[in-house]
Enzyme design. Structure first.
Site, PDB file in Angstrom:
ATOM      1  N   GLY A  90     -43.041  29.819  -5.563  1.00 51.01           N
ATOM      2  CA  GLY A  90     -43.857  28.858  -6.294  1.00 51.01           C
ATOM      3  C   GLY A  90     -45.067  28.447  -5.475  1.00 51.01           C
ATOM      4  O   GLY A  90     -45.335  28.991  -4.405  1.00 51.01           O
ATOM      5  N   ALA A  91     -45.821  27.471  -5.995  1.00 52.29           N
ATOM      6  CA  ALA A  91     -46.971  26.933  -5.261  1.00 52.29           C
ATOM      7  C   ALA A  91     -47.252  25.530  -5.777  1.00 52.29           C
ATOM      8  O   ALA A  91     -46.825  25.152  -6.877  1.00 52.29           O
ATOM      9  CB  ALA A  91     -48.199  27.815  -5.445  1.00 52.29           C
ATOM     10  N   ASP A  92     -47.982  24.767  -4.971  1.00 47.33           N
ATOM     11  CA  ASP A  92     -48.340  23.397  -5.371  1.00 47.33           C
ATOM     12  C   ASP A  92     -49.726  23.326  -5.992  1.00 47.33           C
ATOM     13  O   ASP A  92     -49.977  22.464  -6.826  1.00 47.33           O
ATOM     14  CB  ASP A  92     -48.245  22.470  -4.153  1.00 47.33           C
ATOM     15  N   LYS A 102     -49.219  25.454  -0.510  1.00 42.44           N
ATOM     16  CA  LYS A 102     -47.768  25.450  -0.635  1.00 42.44           C
ATOM     17  C   LYS A 102     -47.181  24.501   0.411  1.00 42.44           C
ATOM     18  O   LYS A 102     -47.861  24.106   1.338  1.00 42.44           O
ATOM     19  CB  LYS A 102     -47.212  26.862  -0.377  1.00 42.44           C
ATOM     20  N   GLY A 103     -45.912  24.137   0.201  1.00 41.33           N
ATOM     21  CA  GLY A 103     -45.223  23.383   1.241  1.00 41.33           C
ATOM     22  C   GLY A 103     -44.720  22.019   0.842  1.00 41.33           C
ATOM     23  O   GLY A 103     -44.086  21.339   1.648  1.00 41.33           O
ATOM     24  N   GLU A 111     -41.887  30.411   4.509  1.00 36.79           N
ATOM     25  CA  GLU A 111     -42.538  31.062   3.354  1.00 36.79           C
ATOM     26  C   GLU A 111     -43.743  31.886   3.819  1.00 36.79           C
ATOM     27  O   GLU A 111     -43.977  32.984   3.307  1.00 36.79           O
ATOM     28  CB  GLU A 111     -43.002  30.003   2.341  1.00 36.79           C
TER      29      GLU A 111
HETATM   30  C1  5RP Z   1     -41.929  24.935  -0.968  1.00 39.90           C
HETATM   31  C2  5RP Z   1     -43.088  25.358  -1.778  1.00 39.90           C
HETATM   32  C3  5RP Z   1     -42.890  25.405  -3.254  1.00 39.90           C
HETATM   33  O1  5RP Z   1     -43.112  26.717  -3.662  1.00 39.90           O
HETATM   34  C4  5RP Z   1     -43.867  24.499  -3.905  1.00 39.90           C
HETATM   35  O2  5RP Z   1     -43.684  23.206  -3.371  1.00 39.90           O
HETATM   36  C5  5RP Z   1     -43.672  24.470  -5.431  1.00 39.90           C
HETATM   37  O3  5RP Z   1     -42.471  23.847  -5.728  1.00 39.90           O
HETATM   38  P1  5RP Z   1     -41.935  23.644  -7.203  1.00 39.90           P
HETATM   39  O4  5RP Z   1     -41.672  25.008  -7.736  1.00 39.90           O
HETATM   40  O5  5RP Z   1     -40.700  22.806  -7.021  1.00 39.90           O
HETATM   41  O6  5RP Z   1     -42.989  22.925  -7.985  1.00 39.90           O
HETATM   42  O7  5RP Z   1     -44.132  25.686  -1.288  1.00 39.90           O
HETATM   43  O8  5RP Z   1     -42.265  24.821   0.388  1.00 39.90           O
END
Ligand code: 5RP
Length: 246
Positions: A90-92, A102-103, A111
């Site tokens: 995934g990503a933010d 991300k993170g 990751e």
């Molecule tokens: C974890 C990440 C996740 O991929 C990112 O935070 C997205 O999370 P979510 O799918 O819960 O929205 O980078 O370190």
């Protein structure tokens, strides 16, 4: 009027299952991302394994490893795998050039290491993660050593952000690698490459959450449940990097 929009959790499930079904093939080594979207991808990978797929998986966090193993998915240490064929994560934030933050799930270090060992890094998001400029919605997570972290924080803030130590249950959040995370709030990141270099040169910084030129493809689910895809293409004129949406 009837509201046809689906819930965010449904978008995550749809995009995760589409990503797995499009990219994971029998016999592959697969990187397992971390977070609530990766959760649905791991569940789908578990179904493929129970249907007979022979997959070797590398987890990007203890949390994903525990989930995978509970579903009968075999995981190995990254160093056991020569390369990772595909990672589903995934990503933010995703900008129009497919650059990422991300993170927020706390797994950015592993990751990024797994992404660097991966042939095709596939990112799956719901449309709320699309931004016109990185750093406008999400903070930039930066993983730092516990040692001297208040000094590291001051150096981070000299880059023009407010850096907040991530907490969990009233104490600092500790990553799988034993470090702290500062969530760095910028008012938009104008030059991500320069910022990345500046952050990485601060003593005490272990890794930052900018994932630049990492994604092979980004899958995006909208509120109606349709998935579109962004991928890099080289323009006919002059070989410039262009993003194709299809
Ligand atoms: C974890 C990440 C996740 O991929 C990112 O935070 C997205 O999370 P979510 O799918 O819960 O929205 O980078 O370190």
């Amino acid at each position: 009027m009837k509201n046809d929009m689906i819930e965010v959790a449904d978008m995550k499930k749809i995009v995760a299952e589409t990503a797995v079904d499009s990219f994971v093939k029998d016999g592959m080594t697969v990187g397992l991302g971390t977070g609530s979207t990766a959760y649905y991808a791991i569940k789908r990978i578990g179904e493929l394994v129970s249907e007979g797929y022979d997959l070797t998986c590398v987890a990007t966090s203890v949390q994903s490893e525990v989930l995978a193993n509970s579903l009968g998915i075999k995981t190995v240490d990254l160093d056991v795998a020569e390369k990772v064929d595909v990672t589903i994560d995934g990503a933010d934030e995703v900008d129009p050039g497919m650059q990422l933050i991300k993170g927020l799930g706390g797994a950015l270090l592993r990751e990024k290491i797994v992404a660097a060992a991966t042939v095709k890094e596939i990112i799956m998001v719901d449309e709320s993660k699309l931004v016109s400029k990185l750093g406008t919605v999400a903070p930039l997570p930066v993983e730092v050593l516990q040692y001297g972290h208040l000094h590291t924080r001051r150096a981070l803030e000299r880059q023009g952000c407010v850096a907040v130590l991530r907490m969990a249950g009233g104490v600092p959040f500790v990553t799988d690698s034993g470090n702290y995370i500062y969530d760095c709030r910028f008012e938009g990141i104008d030059r991500p490459y320069f910022l990345e270099m500046a952050i990485d040169s601060i003593p005490g910084v272990v890794e930052n959450g900018l994932f630049l030129n990492t994604a092979y493809e980004v899958l995006v689910c909208d509120g109606k449940g349709s998935v579109s895809r962004m991928s890099e293409s080289v323009s006919q004129s002059g070989g410039q990097r262009e993003i194709r949406v299809f």
